[in-house]
Design a protein around this motif. Sequence first.
Motif, short mmCIF file in Angstrom:
data_model
loop_
_atom_site.label_atom_id
_atom_site.label_comp_id
_atom_site.label_asym_id
_atom_site.label_seq_id
_atom_site.Cartn_x
_atom_site.Cartn_y
_atom_site.Cartn_z
N ARG A 3 0.80 -1.23 0.08
CA ARG A 3 -0.13 0.02 0.05
C ARG A 3 0.92 1.13 0.00
O ARG A 3 0.65 2.24 -0.73
CB ARG A 3 -1.07 0.01 1.32
CG ARG A 3 -2.05 -1.10 0.91
CD ARG A 3 -3.00 -0.77 2.15
NE ARG A 3 -4.29 -1.52 1.79
CZ ARG A 3 -5.41 -1.20 2.19
NH1 ARG A 3 -5.66 -0.07 2.61
NH2 ARG A 3 -6.40 -2.04 1.67
N ARG A 4 1.99 1.50 0.62
CA ARG A 4 2.91 2.51 0.74
C ARG A 4 3.38 2.76 -0.45
O ARG A 4 3.58 3.55 -1.07
CB ARG A 4 3.99 2.32 1.96
CG ARG A 4 3.44 2.51 3.12
CD ARG A 4 4.76 2.62 4.10
NE ARG A 4 4.12 3.47 5.25
CZ ARG A 4 4.83 3.70 6.21
NH1 ARG A 4 6.20 3.14 6.34
NH2 ARG A 4 4.37 4.29 7.42
N ALA A 9 3.63 5.70 -5.37
CA ALA A 9 3.66 5.57 -7.00
C ALA A 9 2.83 6.93 -7.38
O ALA A 9 2.82 7.50 -8.46
CB ALA A 9 3.41 4.26 -7.40
N ARG A 10 1.53 6.68 -6.75
CA ARG A 10 0.36 7.46 -7.26
C ARG A 10 0.68 9.08 -7.02
O ARG A 10 0.64 9.85 -7.92
CB ARG A 10 -0.98 7.13 -6.39
CG ARG A 10 -1.43 5.91 -6.76
CD ARG A 10 -2.87 5.68 -6.05
NE ARG A 10 -3.29 4.37 -6.44
CZ ARG A 10 -4.12 3.64 -5.50
NH1 ARG A 10 -4.69 4.23 -4.59
NH2 ARG A 10 -4.49 2.44 -6.00
N ILE A 11 1.44 9.32 -6.00
CA ILE A 11 1.90 10.71 -5.72
C ILE A 11 2.93 11.25 -6.68
O ILE A 11 2.84 12.20 -7.12
CB ILE A 11 2.20 10.93 -4.04
CG1 ILE A 11 1.09 10.67 -3.14
CG2 ILE A 11 3.18 12.26 -3.91
CD1 ILE A 11 1.51 10.67 -1.91
N ALA A 16 4.51 14.45 -11.26
CA ALA A 16 5.02 14.32 -12.70
C ALA A 16 3.81 14.96 -13.68
O ALA A 16 4.45 15.71 -14.50
CB ALA A 16 5.20 12.84 -13.26
N LEU A 17 2.68 14.59 -13.58
CA LEU A 17 1.68 15.10 -14.51
C LEU A 17 1.72 16.64 -14.23
O LEU A 17 1.44 17.25 -15.28
CB LEU A 17 0.27 14.68 -13.97
CG LEU A 17 -0.91 15.18 -14.99
CD1 LEU A 17 -0.57 14.58 -16.66
CD2 LEU A 17 -2.32 14.31 -14.64
N LEU A 18 1.58 17.25 -13.05
CA LEU A 18 1.59 18.47 -12.61
C LEU A 18 2.92 19.29 -13.07
O LEU A 18 2.64 20.25 -13.80
CB LEU A 18 1.34 18.61 -11.20
CG LEU A 18 0.09 18.40 -10.47
CD1 LEU A 18 0.19 18.57 -8.83
CD2 LEU A 18 -1.22 19.30 -10.98
N GLY A 19 3.83 18.68 -13.17
CA GLY A 19 4.94 19.22 -13.68
C GLY A 19 5.27 19.50 -15.32
O GLY A 19 5.33 20.19 -15.71
#
Length: 104
Positions: A3-4, A9-11, A16-19
């Motif tokens: 889960r961590r 990975a999601r964060i 990366a998408l925001l960047g």
Amino acid sequence: MERRTSAAARIAAVLALLGAVVLILIVVSTAPSGSDSKVHHHHGQHHSQKQKKPSTTAKTYTVQPGDTLTAIAHETGVPLSEIMALNPGVDPQILTSGEVLKLK
């Protein structure tokens, strides 16, 4: 523990998408516009949209393909309200290429 790793990975993916979005916005905002090099012919004179203080001595303007009344007002230095008052029969939504507008 998976889960961590999944949360991390999601964060990372979101960051990366925001960047990438920020990078695209920066590139688009600093790229030169193709319309800056557009030149119109006004009764034998050449006027570029790059002029800092547009003004014209021409009494008329011949509409070019893609022109809008707002762009014509900006380019010629004649207020939009004045162009509309001088050309009451002109529909600002439907400008015809070759149409002659009064500027004075």
